[in-house]
Design a protein around this motif. Structure first.
Motif, short mmCIF file in Angstrom:
data_model
loop_
_atom_site.label_atom_id
_atom_site.label_comp_id
_atom_site.label_asym_id
_atom_site.label_seq_id
_atom_site.Cartn_x
_atom_site.Cartn_y
_atom_site.Cartn_z
N ASN A 1 4.30 -3.05 -0.61
CA ASN A 1 3.15 -2.15 -0.55
C ASN A 1 1.89 -2.93 -0.88
O ASN A 1 1.90 -3.78 -1.76
N GLY A 2 0.82 -2.61 -0.18
CA GLY A 2 -0.44 -3.29 -0.47
C GLY A 2 -1.59 -2.65 0.26
O GLY A 2 -1.47 -1.55 0.83
N ASN A 3 -2.71 -3.34 0.23
CA ASN A 3 -3.91 -2.87 0.92
C ASN A 3 -4.49 -4.08 1.67
O ASN A 3 -4.77 -5.11 1.06
N LEU A 4 -4.63 -3.93 3.01
CA LEU A 4 -5.07 -5.06 3.83
C LEU A 4 -6.40 -5.62 3.39
O LEU A 4 -6.62 -6.84 3.37
N VAL A 5 -7.32 -4.72 3.03
CA VAL A 5 -8.68 -5.13 2.66
C VAL A 5 -8.64 -6.01 1.42
O VAL A 5 -9.32 -7.05 1.35
N PRO B 1 -1.05 1.05 9.15
CA PRO B 1 -1.91 1.04 7.97
C PRO B 1 -2.86 2.25 7.98
O PRO B 1 -3.28 2.70 9.05
N SER B 2 -3.17 2.75 6.81
CA SER B 2 -4.12 3.86 6.70
C SER B 2 -5.53 3.35 7.01
O SER B 2 -5.78 2.15 7.01
N ASP B 3 -6.44 4.29 7.22
CA ASP B 3 -7.83 3.91 7.49
C ASP B 3 -8.44 3.08 6.36
O ASP B 3 -9.35 2.29 6.58
N ASN B 4 -7.94 3.28 5.13
CA ASN B 4 -8.50 2.52 4.00
C ASN B 4 -7.77 1.20 3.79
O ASN B 4 -8.06 0.48 2.84
N GLY B 5 -6.81 0.89 4.66
CA GLY B 5 -6.11 -0.40 4.57
C GLY B 5 -4.79 -0.35 3.85
O GLY B 5 -4.05 -1.34 3.84
N ASP B 6 -4.45 0.78 3.22
CA ASP B 6 -3.15 0.86 2.53
C ASP B 6 -2.02 0.71 3.54
O ASP B 6 -2.08 1.29 4.63
N PHE B 7 -1.00 -0.03 3.18
CA PHE B 7 0.18 -0.13 4.04
C PHE B 7 1.43 -0.25 3.19
O PHE B 7 1.37 -0.66 2.02
N SER B 8 2.54 0.12 3.76
CA SER B 8 3.83 -0.12 3.12
C SER B 8 4.90 -0.23 4.17
O SER B 8 4.74 0.29 5.28
N GLY B 9 5.97 -0.92 3.84
CA GLY B 9 7.05 -1.08 4.81
C GLY B 9 8.17 -1.91 4.24
O GLY B 9 8.16 -2.28 3.06
N MET C 1 -5.85 -7.49 0.25
CA MET C 1 -4.89 -8.58 0.45
C MET C 1 -5.56 -9.85 0.97
O MET C 1 -5.28 -10.95 0.47
N ILE C 2 -6.45 -9.70 1.97
CA ILE C 2 -7.04 -10.93 2.54
C ILE C 2 -8.09 -11.55 1.61
O ILE C 2 -8.56 -12.66 1.85
N LYS C 3 -8.40 -10.83 0.53
CA LYS C 3 -9.26 -11.45 -0.51
C LYS C 3 -8.43 -12.27 -1.48
O LYS C 3 -8.96 -13.03 -2.28
N ASN C 4 -7.11 -12.02 -1.46
CA ASN C 4 -6.22 -12.64 -2.46
C ASN C 4 -5.30 -13.68 -1.85
O ASN C 4 -4.08 -13.59 -1.95
N ILE C 5 -5.88 -14.64 -1.15
CA ILE C 5 -5.07 -15.71 -0.54
C ILE C 5 -4.93 -16.85 -1.54
O ILE C 5 -5.92 -17.33 -2.10
N VAL C 6 -3.69 -17.25 -1.78
CA VAL C 6 -3.43 -18.33 -2.74
C VAL C 6 -3.41 -19.67 -2.03
O VAL C 6 -4.05 -20.63 -2.43
N GLN C 7 -2.64 -19.74 -0.93
CA GLN C 7 -2.50 -21.02 -0.20
C GLN C 7 -2.30 -20.73 1.29
O GLN C 7 -1.75 -19.69 1.67
N ILE C 8 -2.76 -21.69 2.11
CA ILE C 8 -2.50 -21.64 3.55
C ILE C 8 -1.83 -22.96 3.93
O ILE C 8 -2.27 -24.03 3.50
N SER C 9 -0.79 -22.88 4.74
CA SER C 9 -0.01 -24.09 5.03
C SER C 9 -0.76 -25.02 5.98
O SER C 9 -1.57 -24.57 6.80
#
Lengths: 459, 430
Positions: B392-396, B361-369, B398-406
């Motif tokens: 593709n997304g941004n970690l920072v 991931p980049s320093d700003n949280g961007d990632f792709s794979g 992404m963790i704000k956008n959690i819909v459900q946890i099992s």
């Protein structure tokens, strides 16, 4: 110097046996914004033995090097091989050999520098970066030296001694733009000890200027457009493609484990512009980044031509897998530490240069990307690969345009290599490659630039 | 010499050589490992290792040496080199050693392996796999027992001893039928005993089953921005990325995206992440940090709020921010209130991400794979395994956008993770 003559221990061999004494010596200094954050040395060594009995292997190691311990290590490895043999009863044939004897000591002939002098060298680099590039939010310089010294004796008659050094300098620069950090690192150095690679700090200044220019361009750059595009993979990416996506799928242990390359021997797997070789020690008369003369099974190392004019010709192997596939030995058995067993490992893997000029290749693309530097890479037994890209530019109407932000490329290597239409006439080895197949190990990767179609991640 | 005598000798030599502050640690380990290659048990390894690390500080300058020879001559030479290294360095007031704490000894797991039981477990697992998944090749298995005996002392009278026995199994596999081949997959499981069959450890059987279904893969129908369900098996890619922003280096350099976020909300309030090195349910537990402190459990993110950085002693003194009570790892995410089946059922269009092959991931949280061994979900059903699909997304973000946890979680022996559905990720195909 480590224990060099191992002949007297052959009296303890009762089965096919490899006896290795090895020491790895590291120096690591890290300087963060001018502060020394790490300043360490490591020397880890010992003895190992590996024994073969009709398909079963036993391995043992110990850091102590007295005669009694060496005897116990050989006996323990023998006992382990017999443990497996008595239960599995594989009854496999004797191992082939291509034995030899060699001594290769690449200790520098230049006067050795002290750690204080190395730190002073780094300080000069740091002062230059700090004074010249005012927009930087942070700067990191790391020097990492590795000397691998080994002695080997095998029961089928090979003897070798080697001291193979590598010295890498990493420089990382970070800027902030619109409250977002952007980073770009470069790797300097390569084969040899510190003194062989870093004589004058001033020699690096022009390269640091280039690095900074690319970083600023990246911070002002754009996201790549997701999808399949015409791309030019520069030497760094062609090298990682050769290693990760093709190299690993053509390692004989991976082939036996189910790799797609098992179905492609003697078939066309790439455009005929592509020839891919795993070099043992020299390319065009010059030493490769990680030269190997006799491998860790005592096999004389030879170049392995894996793809020739687009056709898959060979798998890299060890004695066990040369037997299995009925192929000639290539000398690809390598181990990282004294306590590691040899595995099928690459040495210096590269696509050979073609005839095109890089500028003509760029000019031939209407809408695409010029991808210059990778961060990490992974590949699959299907040959599907993924590489992080940390430096690149868009190509618009045959000319380089804006820089792109960090992205990832992917594809199926054996499909992608069929889309290659141009290969540049130059050849660049990357200097800091490591491969992480069970054990981290220095490897050489290289190549020309290639023009192909590849899937790029982005917005 | 006994271990305690070796380490006290090393400390004395360093102090006599001129170090003002000293930390020494000694780790002796013994590993017994059975190896499978391409479906055959073909290697048995027994290895002994020793690591003696000496660190000396004088005039705020630090040097460190690690060796694996323990005779007095080698230790004398190493101590001399530590002083030379420290003298060659630059003064930094952040260099220090841990303060005095009560001496303690810790112990966990068995001291000796049961090799015959390891062998029979391995045979049983290979026979099970052959019968249940006949086209799946066990490309490689490393099954080992490691016993380590460690001691750490420093010149502030710190003395911690710990010994630990641990079984580890790493299984790597691919499925092949004719010319059809799946992506490889792998799983790691840590345990202090051999009570469970290998197939019942962590995710092993589930991932083998998935591999057997992945001979034919398909491209996703179209690019979309939407739901990605991260499985416990690739949650470390996300958690490793997020915790990577909380350590010494990004905070000292000031580039961490979370540098001014302590006690602030950085994630959806459904997310609670702990680091529990003292947890007895995790086989990878530890008791002492690398910089000489007795480890404690911590909650890193509590209901979305960042509660601690992962700074060591040096990082803490350098930044002026509080030191963490541990060195990270042993991560546990609190379970949610939605079943796994319900998470799938409620997904209109998305990806079940089972393995991720991504760039750093980049320093700003961007990632792709690339999504590997993964599935396309449509109208609440898992439709088919996918290939050549990028995420593709941004970690920072992404963790704000959690819909459900099992509500279900998987214990791998080194972490306990649920399935988490995230929104807002870009998924693109060929």
């Amino acid at each position: 110097m480590i224990l060099k003559d191992l002949k007297k221990y052959s009296k303890y061999f009762t089965e096919y046996t490899e006896l290795r004494v090895q020491e790895n010596r590291n120096i690591r200094i890290s300087m963060v914004n001018g502060d020394i954050m790490g300043n360490s040395r490591t020397a880890i060594g010992g003895v190992s033995a590996r024994v073969y009995k009709e398909g079963a292997w036993g391995f043992a190691s110990n850091p102590e090097l007295d005669e009694e311990t060496i005897k116990q290590v050989i006996e323990s490895a023998t006992k382990n091989a017999l443990f497996i043999d008595s239960r599995e009863k594989m009854n496999k044939p004797e191992l082939p050999n291509k034995k030899g004897s060699s001594e290769n000591d690449f200790t520098t002939s230049i006067q050795k520098k002290s750690q204080k002098e190395m730190i002073e060298f780094m300080k000069k680099i740091d002062d230059y970066i700090k004074g010249k590039f005012k927009k930087l939010a942070s700067r990191t310089i790391v020097v990492s030296c590795l000397d691998m010294e080994k002695s080997l004796l095998t029961s089928d008659g090979s003897i070798s001694y080697s001291m193979i050094p590598r010295t890498i300098g990493y420089v990382t620069m970070t800027v902030e733009k619109d409250k977002q950090p952007y980073e770009l690192y470069e790797v300097y150095g390569g084969f040899g000890q510190f003194e062989d690679n870093f004589e004058n700090a001033e020699d690096l200044f022009p390269k640091l200027n280039e690095q900074y220019k690319h970083l600023i361009n990246k911070s002002e750059g754009i996201y790549a457009e997701a999808g399949i595009h015409d791309c030019i993979l520069d030497a760094d990416l062609a090298g990682i493609l050769a290693h990760e996506a093709i190299g690993h799928t053509t390692e004989a242990d991976i082939v036996k484990g189910g790799s797609v390359a098992g179905d492609f021997l003697n078939q066309k797997v790439a455009n005929e512009l592509i020839t891919l070789v795993d070099f043992a020690n020299h390319f065009e008369g010059k030493l490769c980044p990680v030269p190997l003369f006799i491998d860790d099974e005592g096999t004389l190392a030879e170049d392995a031509i894996i793809i020739e004019d687009g056709v898959l010709k060979k798998y890299m192997n060890t004695k066990e897998y040369a037997n299995h596939f009925q192929m000639d030995l290539t000398g690809n058995a390598r181990a990282y530490s004294f306590s590691d067993e040899p595995l099928v490992r690459m040495r210096n893997t590269a696509i050979l240069p073609g005839k095109s000029k890089l500028e003509d290749m760029i000019a031939s693309i209407e809408n695409g990307y010029y991808l210059m530097q990778s961060s990490n890479g992974q590949a699959d037994s299907t040959s599907e690969f993924m590489f992080g890209v940390v430096k690149g530019y868009e190509i618009k109407n045959g000319k380089l345009g804006k820089a792109i932000k960090d992205t990832t490329i992917s594809g199926i290597a054996f499909d992608m290599l069929k889309t290659v239409t141009m290969v540049s006439d130059d050849m660049v080895w990357s200097c800091g490659g490591f491969c992480g197949k069970k054990q981290m190990l220095p490897v050489g990767m290289g190549g020309p630039a290639i023009k192909c179609k590849v899937n790029i991640g982005g917005k | 010499m006994k271990n305690i005598e070796i380490i006290q000798y090393a400390q004395d030599v360093l102090l006599k050589a001129g170090a003002e502050k000293v930390q020494c640690s000694l780790r002796k380990s013994e590993k017994h490992e059975l190896n499978v290659a391409a479906g055959e048990i073909n290697l048995f390894r027994t290895t002994f290792n020793t690591n003696l690390s000496l660190t000396g500080i004088l005039k705020n300058k630090k040097g460190s040496i690690t060796i694996n020879t323990l005779d007095k001559k080698s230790i004398d030479e190493a101590a001399k080199q530590v002083i030379e290294l420290a003298e060659s360095s630059k003064p930094d007031e952040a260099n220090d050693i841990s303060e005095k704490q009560p001496a303690k000894d810790f112990s966990s797991g068995p001291k000796k392996p049961d090799i015959d039981k390891m062998y029979s477990n391995l045979k049983e697992f290979m026979e099970y796999s052959k019968e249940a998944y006949p086209n799946t090749i066990l490309e490689g298995i490393n099954y080992d027992f490691t016993f380590s005996d460690s001691i750490l002392v420093n010149s502030n009278e710190v003395k911690f001893g710990s010994n630990k026995g641990l079984y580890t199994v790493v299984v790597m596999f691919t499925t092949k039928e004719g010319k059809k081949i799946s992506s490889f997959n792998y799983v790691v499981y840590l345990s202090k005993d051999l009570e469970k069959s290998i197939k019942d450890c962590g995710s092993i059987d589930r991932l083998l089953k998935q591999s057997s279904e992945q001979l034919e893969t398909f491209s996703i129908p179209e690019k979309f921005v939407g739901n990605v369900i991260i499985t416990p098996d690739c949650m470390d890619d996300i958690i490793g990325g997020v915790t990577g922003f909380l350590g010494d280096y990004p905070l000292i350099t000031g580039v961490s995206v979370y540098k001014d976020k302590l006690d602030k909300k950085i994630a959806d309030s459904k997310l609670t992440l702990h680091s529990k090195p003292l947890s007895e349910v995790l086989a990878s537990n530890y008791y002492v940090t690398y910089d000489g402190f007795e480890a404690g459990n911590s909650t890193i993110i509590n209901k979305g709020v960042l509660k601690t950085f992962l700074l060591g002693l040096y990082g803490s003194r350098k930044t002026g921010l509080p030191k963490a009570v541990n060195q990270g790892g042993c991560y546990i995410i609190d379970s949610g209130d939605t079943s796994y089946d319900e998470i799938i059922k409620s997904t209109e269009k998305g990806i079940l991400l089972c393995r991720f092959s991504g760039g750093n991931p980049s320093d700003n949280g961007d990632f792709s794979g690339v999504a590997k061994n993964s599935y396309y979900i449509e109208n609440g059903k898992i439709k088919y395994p996918i290939s050549e699909t990028m995420i593709n997304g941004n970690l920072v973000e992404m963790i704000k956008n959690i819909v459900q946890i099992s509500s279900e979680r998987v214990n791998s022996g080194y972490h306990i993770y649920p399935w988490i559905k995230f929104d807002g990720l870009t998924v693109s195909g060929k």
